[in-house]
Design an enzyme around this catalytic site. Structure first.
Site, PDB file in Angstrom:
ATOM      1  N   CYS A   1       0.839  -1.301  -0.042  1.00 39.19           N
ATOM      2  CA  CYS A   1      -0.185  -0.142   0.041  1.00 39.19           C
ATOM      3  C   CYS A   1       0.795   1.311  -0.064  1.00 39.19           C
ATOM      4  O   CYS A   1       1.438   1.607  -1.085  1.00 39.19           O
ATOM      5  CB  CYS A   1      -1.026  -0.228   1.106  1.00 39.19           C
TER       6      CYS A   1
ATOM      7  N   ARG B   1     -12.129   6.989  -2.043  1.00 44.99           N
ATOM      8  CA  ARG B   1     -10.987   6.243  -1.323  1.00 44.99           C
ATOM      9  C   ARG B   1     -11.491   4.767  -1.567  1.00 44.99           C
ATOM     10  O   ARG B   1     -12.876   4.606  -1.787  1.00 44.99           O
ATOM     11  CB  ARG B   1     -11.346   6.343   0.290  1.00 44.99           C
TER      12      ARG B   1
ATOM     13  N   HIS C   1      -3.704  -5.449   1.822  1.00 47.22           N
ATOM     14  CA  HIS C   1      -3.143  -5.760   3.372  1.00 47.22           C
ATOM     15  C   HIS C   1      -3.717  -7.289   3.564  1.00 47.22           C
ATOM     16  O   HIS C   1      -4.510  -7.822   2.881  1.00 47.22           O
ATOM     17  CB  HIS C   1      -3.992  -4.761   4.171  1.00 47.22           C
TER      18      HIS C   1
HETATM   19  N1  GLN Z   1      -1.829   7.048   2.692  1.00 49.92           N
HETATM   20  C1  GLN Z   1      -1.953   6.053   1.567  1.00 49.92           C
HETATM   21  C2  GLN Z   1      -3.412   6.223   0.731  1.00 49.92           C
HETATM   22  O1  GLN Z   1      -4.280   6.617   1.254  1.00 49.92           O
HETATM   23  C3  GLN Z   1      -1.862   4.669   1.769  1.00 49.92           C
HETATM   24  C4  GLN Z   1      -2.995   4.018   2.961  1.00 49.92           C
HETATM   25  C5  GLN Z   1      -2.579   2.749   3.469  1.00 49.92           C
HETATM   26  O2  GLN Z   1      -1.210   2.401   3.429  1.00 49.92           O
HETATM   27  N2  GLN Z   1      -3.264   2.073   3.788  1.00 49.92           N
HETATM   28  O3  GLN Z   1      -3.221   6.119  -0.386  1.00 49.92           O
END
Ligand code: GLN
Length: 245
Positions: A104, A138, A204
């Site tokens: 990520c 998101r 993840h």
């Molecule tokens: N901050 C990054 C995003 O939102 C990664 C988030 C994460 O690793 N869960 O893209």
């Protein structure tokens, strides 16, 4: 923070050293578990293995056999980027073929640059030919796909939560074609990236607990040997549950 090293850690010349990079700032959703999965799957085959946590207080050594990095929120991601730029041990090891697993936010840090949700552009460490910018929404939820790289045959499964979307350049190839979820976000429905010995994914899970074939793919590269399969019914059960809709 979990004590990944354990009290009896003993690193000798024959130990497979798994560098857990910056677990103090990069490790959302238990991504440090990827290092534990690698250690356990090595030990089950009689390979001596230890996890070496590398924190913001440590320079990053070039001597690990494999490196893992987890996800992070924007500010933690910035601290990690600065540290990896200042101490380029992992980049040096990767240039000599050491495998690296980036989850990520770590994909974004390992790219040329990423833009934070506030619109600020931050230079990455350019292990991946990719750039990252915020998506309109998101991406959160289960993610699944078919692997696109030689040596992997099983569907991949994980959980994604990211705002950034990554666009791959010509030197980087995607890890999987997405059949559920979003993945890299920009353009084609693909997730992750592979470039030389460096592999990234938005999964993840921890990703390697859910995807033992991916764990063994990395372990085989780190040890330079062919690994016999492991028969672990509990791991299979976990996979079946995750892949059931
Ligand atoms: N901050 C990054 C995003 O939102 C990664 C988030 C994460 O690793 N869960 O893209």
């Amino acid at each position: 923070m979990i004590d990944f090293s354990g009290s009896e850690t003993r690193i000798t010349d024959s130990t497979l050293v798994i560098g857990l990079v910056l677990p103090d700032v990069m490790g959302t959703y238990g991504d440090g578990g990827n290092a534990l999965v690698l250690r356990q799957r090595a030990r089950l085959r009689g390979i001596e293995a230890e996890v070496l946590p590398i924190t913001l207080a440590d320079p990053v050594p070039a001597s690990c056999d494999i490196y893992t990095l987890g996800g992070a929120e924007d500010y933690a991601q910035r601290l990690a980027t600065r540290h990896l730029s200042k101490y380029p041990g992992m980049q040096e090891a990767a240039s000599k073929g050491a495998p690296v697993l980036a989850i990520c936010a770590a994909i974004q840090v390992l790219g040329h640059w990423y833009e934070t949700s506030e619109g600020e552009r931050v230079d990455g460490i350019s292990l991946f030919d990719l750039t990252t910018a915020p998506q309109a929404t998101r991406s959160i939820g289960e993610i699944e796909g078919r692997p696109l790289i030689d040596g992997l045959t099983q569907p991949l499964t994980g959980f994604e939560n990211h705002r950034g979307g990554s666009t791959l350049g010509p030197a980087a190839a995607p890890l999987m074609r997405v059949t559920r979820g979003v993945g890299n976000g920009a353009g084609e429905p693909v997730d992750g990236v592979i470039q030389g010995s460096v592999l990234g994914t938005y999964m993840h899970g921890p990703a390697l607990a859910r995807n033992p074939e991916l764990a063994d793919y990395l372990l085989a590269k780190a040890t330079g040997r062919e690994l016999e399969p492991l028969d672990l019914p509990d791991v299979e059960l976990l996979r079946r549950e995750r892949l059931r809709r």
